[in-house]
Motif scaffolding. Structure first.
Motif, mmCIF file in Angstrom:
data_model
loop_
_atom_site.group_PDB
_atom_site.id
_atom_site.type_symbol
_atom_site.label_atom_id
_atom_site.label_comp_id
_atom_site.label_asym_id
_atom_site.label_seq_id
_atom_site.Cartn_x
_atom_site.Cartn_y
_atom_site.Cartn_z
ATOM 1 N N PHE A 141 -14.641 27.301 -35.006
ATOM 2 C CA PHE A 141 -14.171 25.913 -34.889
ATOM 3 C C PHE A 141 -12.741 25.878 -34.358
ATOM 4 O O PHE A 141 -12.302 24.881 -33.781
ATOM 5 N N LEU A 142 -12.004 26.967 -34.508
ATOM 6 C CA LEU A 142 -10.654 27.034 -33.911
ATOM 7 C C LEU A 142 -10.760 26.877 -32.398
ATOM 8 O O LEU A 142 -10.127 26.018 -31.789
ATOM 9 N N GLY A 143 -11.624 27.709 -31.785
ATOM 10 C CA GLY A 143 -11.712 27.698 -30.325
ATOM 11 C C GLY A 143 -12.332 26.429 -29.783
ATOM 12 O O GLY A 143 -11.865 25.870 -28.771
ATOM 13 N N THR A 144 -13.345 25.894 -30.482
ATOM 14 C CA THR A 144 -14.024 24.706 -29.937
ATOM 15 C C THR A 144 -13.172 23.456 -30.118
ATOM 16 O O THR A 144 -13.085 22.623 -29.198
ATOM 17 N N LEU A 145 -12.512 23.323 -31.268
ATOM 18 C CA LEU A 145 -11.642 22.151 -31.463
ATOM 19 C C LEU A 145 -10.426 22.243 -30.539
ATOM 20 O O LEU A 145 -10.026 21.224 -29.940
ATOM 21 N N LEU A 146 -9.889 23.445 -30.372
ATOM 22 C CA LEU A 146 -8.763 23.612 -29.435
ATOM 23 C C LEU A 146 -9.214 23.263 -28.016
ATOM 24 O O LEU A 146 -8.529 22.544 -27.283
ATOM 25 N N GLY A 147 -10.396 23.711 -27.639
ATOM 26 C CA GLY A 147 -10.910 23.447 -26.294
ATOM 27 C C GLY A 147 -11.108 21.967 -26.031
ATOM 28 O O GLY A 147 -10.936 21.497 -24.909
ATOM 29 N N ARG A 148 -11.441 21.206 -27.088
ATOM 30 C CA ARG A 148 -11.707 19.766 -26.881
ATOM 31 C C ARG A 148 -10.460 18.910 -27.147
ATOM 32 O O ARG A 148 -10.132 18.018 -26.374
ATOM 33 N N PHE A 149 -9.783 19.187 -28.281
ATOM 34 C CA PHE A 149 -8.677 18.320 -28.709
ATOM 35 C C PHE A 149 -7.297 18.886 -28.381
ATOM 36 O O PHE A 149 -6.290 18.256 -28.630
ATOM 37 N N HIS A 150 -7.265 20.140 -27.921
ATOM 38 C CA HIS A 150 -5.995 20.864 -27.729
ATOM 39 C C HIS A 150 -5.245 21.036 -29.052
ATOM 40 O O HIS A 150 -4.023 21.190 -29.066
ATOM 41 N N GLU A 151 -6.000 20.987 -30.139
ATOM 42 C CA GLU A 151 -5.428 21.254 -31.457
ATOM 43 C C GLU A 151 -6.555 21.586 -32.427
ATOM 44 O O GLU A 151 -7.689 21.100 -32.240
ATOM 45 N N ALA A 152 -6.252 22.389 -33.452
ATOM 46 C CA ALA A 152 -7.270 22.703 -34.479
ATOM 47 C C ALA A 152 -6.586 23.157 -35.754
ATOM 48 O O ALA A 152 -5.560 23.846 -35.696
ATOM 49 N N TYR A 153 -7.149 22.679 -36.878
ATOM 50 C CA TYR A 153 -6.735 23.177 -38.196
ATOM 51 C C TYR A 153 -8.000 23.740 -38.842
ATOM 52 O O TYR A 153 -8.951 22.983 -39.098
ATOM 53 N N VAL A 154 -8.046 25.047 -39.104
ATOM 54 C CA VAL A 154 -9.233 25.647 -39.722
ATOM 55 C C VAL A 154 -8.796 26.571 -40.854
ATOM 56 O O VAL A 154 -7.954 27.445 -40.627
ATOM 57 N N PRO A 155 -9.321 26.401 -42.074
ATOM 58 C CA PRO A 155 -8.989 27.320 -43.166
ATOM 59 C C PRO A 155 -9.237 28.760 -42.744
ATOM 60 O O PRO A 155 -10.166 29.030 -41.982
ATOM 61 N N MET A 156 -8.396 29.689 -43.249
ATOM 62 C CA MET A 156 -8.575 31.109 -42.887
ATOM 63 C C MET A 156 -10.031 31.493 -43.165
ATOM 64 O O MET A 156 -10.554 31.177 -44.239
ATOM 65 N N PRO A 157 -10.697 32.190 -42.221
ATOM 66 C CA PRO A 157 -12.136 32.438 -42.369
ATOM 67 C C PRO A 157 -12.454 33.425 -43.481
ATOM 68 O O PRO A 157 -11.630 34.271 -43.820
ATOM 69 N N GLY A 158 -13.667 33.347 -44.006
ATOM 70 C CA GLY A 158 -14.152 34.304 -45.022
ATOM 71 C C GLY A 158 -15.183 35.215 -44.391
ATOM 72 O O GLY A 158 -14.975 35.735 -43.309
ATOM 73 N N GLY A 159 -16.320 35.339 -45.054
ATOM 74 C CA GLY A 159 -17.383 36.189 -44.492
ATOM 75 C C GLY A 159 -17.616 37.407 -45.363
ATOM 76 O O GLY A 159 -16.966 37.604 -46.379
ATOM 77 N N ASP A 202 0.451 29.025 -32.336
ATOM 78 C CA ASP A 202 -0.283 29.127 -33.599
ATOM 79 C C ASP A 202 0.676 29.308 -34.766
ATOM 80 O O ASP A 202 1.775 29.826 -34.605
ATOM 81 N N GLU A 203 0.236 28.827 -35.938
ATOM 82 C CA GLU A 203 0.972 29.034 -37.190
ATOM 83 C C GLU A 203 -0.028 29.007 -38.334
ATOM 84 O O GLU A 203 -1.183 28.601 -38.152
ATOM 85 N N ILE A 204 0.375 29.476 -39.487
ATOM 86 C CA ILE A 204 -0.451 29.338 -40.688
ATOM 87 C C ILE A 204 0.223 28.288 -41.557
ATOM 88 O O ILE A 204 1.431 28.371 -41.827
ATOM 89 N N ILE A 205 -0.560 27.281 -41.964
ATOM 90 C CA ILE A 205 0.027 26.208 -42.775
ATOM 91 C C ILE A 205 -0.988 25.841 -43.861
ATOM 92 O O ILE A 205 -2.170 25.629 -43.573
ATOM 93 N N ASN A 206 -0.551 25.879 -45.122
ATOM 94 C CA ASN A 206 -1.447 25.589 -46.267
ATOM 95 C C ASN A 206 -2.739 26.411 -46.231
ATOM 96 O O ASN A 206 -3.823 25.873 -46.465
ATOM 97 N N GLY A 207 -2.650 27.679 -45.851
ATOM 98 C CA GLY A 207 -3.839 28.542 -45.877
ATOM 99 C C GLY A 207 -4.783 28.298 -44.730
ATOM 100 O O GLY A 207 -5.896 28.836 -44.694
ATOM 101 N N SER A 208 -4.340 27.481 -43.765
ATOM 102 C CA SER A 208 -5.177 27.231 -42.585
ATOM 103 C C SER A 208 -4.497 27.765 -41.343
ATOM 104 O O SER A 208 -3.268 27.780 -41.247
ATOM 105 N N ASN A 209 -5.330 28.182 -40.378
ATOM 106 C CA ASN A 209 -4.805 28.481 -39.044
ATOM 107 C C ASN A 209 -4.625 27.152 -38.303
ATOM 108 O O ASN A 209 -5.552 26.330 -38.287
ATOM 109 N N HIS A 210 -3.457 26.930 -37.747
ATOM 110 C CA HIS A 210 -3.185 25.734 -36.937
ATOM 111 C C HIS A 210 -2.851 26.209 -35.528
ATOM 112 O O HIS A 210 -1.952 27.024 -35.342
ATOM 113 N N VAL A 211 -3.644 25.772 -34.545
ATOM 114 C CA VAL A 211 -3.368 26.112 -33.135
ATOM 115 C C VAL A 211 -3.241 24.811 -32.358
ATOM 116 O O VAL A 211 -3.915 23.822 -32.689
ATOM 117 N N TRP A 212 -2.352 24.780 -31.369
ATOM 118 C CA TRP A 212 -2.169 23.551 -30.589
ATOM 119 C C TRP A 212 -1.593 23.885 -29.214
ATOM 120 O O TRP A 212 -0.989 24.932 -29.019
#
Ligand code: EPZ
Length: 428
Positions: free
Chosen positions: A98-116, A138-148
């Motif tokens: 969701f980082l890459g797809t939201l960035l690709g569409r909105f030029h921004e994304a906030y996604v919690p650090m992934p698990g798995g 990119d930055e980490i904010i409140n446990g989420s990856n933020h890219v813009w």
């Protein structure tokens, strides 16, 4: 909580139909965020990782409709916020898409650090390297990856090592960027090709998927399509190994044999017969299982996602086998569980030495991750006696109706509700 109870020693016989590929479907579902019209995905596996991805999209405001168990309608135009809700995203690796797809569409994304699956450290530095190359910060904010990014400009991306997830995310971010992006040292898995085919059918311009150089010319608009996910090479490989481990005779149908080549070659080295047809493989055993050595590699090498299952088979082969899996920090957590069934395996870092013991014995064991859980099922099917497997939620992440499919092959496997130990204590 549920567990599987297996009475082993029964050779599997018959035909099993393979479902859509988990590691393709999670990428295709995320990719619907990039589509400018409604679209439909077919042959989507009914597994918990997909259910979670669909719920994330719904929670973000998308219109998601199940046309049937394996066909999903997506209209993501109503998503307005590039933020992924916390609780589900942390439970799986695929949420990083969701980082890459939201960035690709909105030029921004906030996604919690992934698990798995707990396979050791699983950073996303190469994903971020790809985003940075296209102009994103990119930055980490409140446990989420933020890219813009103000805008995404095509560029060259060179991965330090082969990574499936980062290759997927680079494609997501580049598909609507301005100009040409060249990804070098790209992953070549079948699910990378499936993603490129899906996006190209919408009007994207992606060339070279399946090779280590992928060229993407950004486009402005992606139209709605109906697209079917490829069959799951790892699910298919798992049933191939289960057939061999139980000395059965099984046809694995709805597969692309070329995707299974590295598994087929290894099974033949162990004395297993594998006959390849157009859309199925026929697996049977009429002699002893022989030892082999195995090193997991990126596609087209032997897949790391098949290592636990194949190592389980090797515990029953004559002789000493060596298995090396250095794709992840630690993909041998299941070995302690196999030892409870009489396996003779020693692990030193990323190498396992397996002394064939001929016959495993049923025991209560736990699934420690998705493919380790599949390995426990194979061990239980082959073992003499009864095996109980708990934590089967891991297995349900990636295998559609595994107990139903195995019963269709003659296995004695039941899904049992495991009484909550606390509840039993309280009830006296
Ligand atoms: C995908 O994980 C699969 N998951 C995994 O399948 C599979 O084992 C793996 O690819 C390899 O084929 C999905 O597709 C959802 P990687 P991914 O990026 O993308 C390191 C299963 O059982 N790395 O190719 O996470 C990473 O830690 C699952 O279905 C970095 O260091 O795999 C790992 O050691 C388990 N930095 C290695 O590279 C990064 O930025 C390969 O990871 C990215 C990865």
């Amino acid at each position: 909580m549920e567990k599987f109870v297996i009475n082993g020693g029964i050779p599997l016989r018959g035909t099993v139909n393979i479902s859509g590929a988990k590691n393709a479907a999670v990428a295709l579902v995320a990719a619907t965020i990039l589509c400018d019209e409604p679209c439909i995905l077919e042959n989507v596996p009914e597994i918990s990782d997909i259910t979670k991805c669909l719920k994330i999209l719904r929670d973000m405001g998308a219109d998601i409709q199940l046309k049937d168990r394996n066909t999903v309608y997506f209209d993501t135009r109503s998503i307005t916020e590039p933020k992924v809700p916390e609780e589900l995203a942390r439970t799986m690796r695929a949420s990083s898409y969701f980082l890459g797809t939201l960035l690709g569409r909105f030029h921004e994304a906030y996604v919690p650090m992934p698990g798995g699956c707990n396979l050791g450290d699983r950073p996303i530095d190469q994903h971020l390297k790809a985003f940075n190359a296209l102009g994103a910060k990119d930055e980490i904010i409140n446990g989420s990856n933020h890219v813009w990014a103000d805008s995404l400009i095509g560029n060259q991306i060179y991965f330090d090592f082969v990574t499936v997830g980062a290759t997927m995310n680079a494609i997501f971010a580049a598909v609507k960027a301005k100009g040409m992006t060249v990804i070098e040292n790209a992953a070549k898995e079948p699910h990378i090709v499936d993603l490129a085919n899906f996006l190209n059918s919408m009007g994207a311009d992606i060339r070279g998927a399946g090779t280590d150089v992928i060229k993407i010319r950004g486009v402005e608009y992606l139209k709605g399509v109906t697209y079917a996910t490829i069959p799951d090479q790892i699910e298919a490989g798992t049933y191939m190994v289960a057939a061999a481990a139980t000395k059965g005779d099984v046809t694995i149908a709805n597969v692309i044999p070329k995707h299974l080549e590295s598994i087929t070659v290894k099974l033949r080295k162990c004395g297993v017969h594998v006959e390849e047809n157009d859309e199925s493989v026929h697996v049977w055993v009429d002699g002893p299982l022989m030892k082999t050595s195995l090193k997991t590699m990126p596609h087209p090498g032997f897949p790391t996602d098949m290592q636990p299952q194949f190592s389980t088979l090797l515990t029953m082969a004559e002789g000493t086998s060596i298995v090396t899996d250095d794709i992840f920090d630690n993909r041998f957590r299941y070995v302690a569980e196999l030892r409870r069934m009489g396996a003779d395996i020693s692990v030193d870092g990323k190498v396992a030495v397996i002394q064939g013991v001929g016959q495993l014995k049923g025991a209560p064991v736990s699934a420690t991750d998705l493919r380790a859980g599949a390995a426990m099922v194979i061990a239980g099917l082959a073992a003499q006696g009864t095996t109980e497997i708990d934590n089967i939620f891991y297995i349900e992440r990636g295998y559609e109706n595994i107990d139903e499919k195995l019963r269709g092959l003659g296995a004695d496997i039941k899904r049992v509700i495991k009484p909550d130990v606390e509840a039993v204590k309280l009830s006296g």
